[in-house]
Design an enzyme around this catalytic site. Structure first.
Site, PDB file in Angstrom:
ATOM      1  N   PRO A  58       0.817  -1.225   0.000  1.00  0.00           N
ATOM      2  CA  PRO A  58       0.000   0.000   0.000  1.00  0.00           C
ATOM      3  C   PRO A  58       0.842   1.263   0.000  1.00  0.00           C
ATOM      4  O   PRO A  58       0.919   1.969   0.993  1.00  0.00           O
ATOM      5  CB  PRO A  58      -0.818  -0.127   1.287  1.00  0.00           C
ATOM      6  CG  PRO A  58       0.075  -0.898   2.216  1.00  0.00           C
ATOM      7  CD  PRO A  58       0.864  -1.849   1.340  1.00  0.00           C
ATOM      8  N   CYS A  59       1.438   1.548  -1.117  1.00  0.00           N
ATOM      9  CA  CYS A  59       2.341   2.692  -1.191  1.00  0.00           C
ATOM     10  C   CYS A  59       1.590   4.015  -1.052  1.00  0.00           C
ATOM     11  O   CYS A  59       2.201   5.038  -0.820  1.00  0.00           O
ATOM     12  CB  CYS A  59       3.131   2.643  -2.500  1.00  0.00           C
ATOM     13  SG  CYS A  59       2.100   2.611  -3.963  1.00  0.00           S
TER      14      CYS A  59
END
Length: 110
Positions: A58-59
């Site tokens: 989940p950048c």
DNA sequence: CACCTGACATAAT
DNA sequence: AATTATGCCAGGT
């Protein structure tokens, strides 16, 4: 093809850490480096700009030290950034009137 | 090997 | 408070 390449060791390490950032919270590029003990905020940003494992990694939960959004999907402005904000709002992250993430939502990485 | 670029951070203006 | 200059280091050419 120009864009295809194997992730480097450093990039893998970054993804390992970002993978663990909990829903509804964010961390910062600098805090990731600190947890990593290697590289700089800048090099972490560069690694995330190429993140091939979204949304597993989940950048979008990584922002700048001052709470401003940073970038998303290789862009530092425009509709992609709006997407990043919407995603965070969906997860319960709250924003200040000026568009920065509320400090209470920023947690240490790791 | 010698540049160059980039989803940053901080200090100085 | 907002903008600019500098430092940083990893990766690509």
């Amino acid at each position: 093809m120009l864009g295809n390449r194997k992730p480097t060791d450093f990039e893998i390490l970054v993804y390992e850490i970002v993978r663990k950032v909990p829903l509804g919270t964010v961390t910062t590029y600098g805090r990731v480096t600190k947890r990593l003990g290697r590289g700089t905020a800048r090099s972490v940003g560069t690694a995330l700009s190429k993140n091939p494992f979204a949304p597993e990694v989940p950048c979008h939960r990584v922002v700048r030290a001052d709470g401003s959004l940073g970038g998303f999907d290789g862009h530092t402005s425009g509709p992609r950034l709006q997407d990043k904000r919407r995603m965070l709002e969906e997860e319960g992250v709250t924003f200040l009137p000026d568009g920065r993430v509320a400090p209470a939502c920023i947690r240490d990485a790791g």
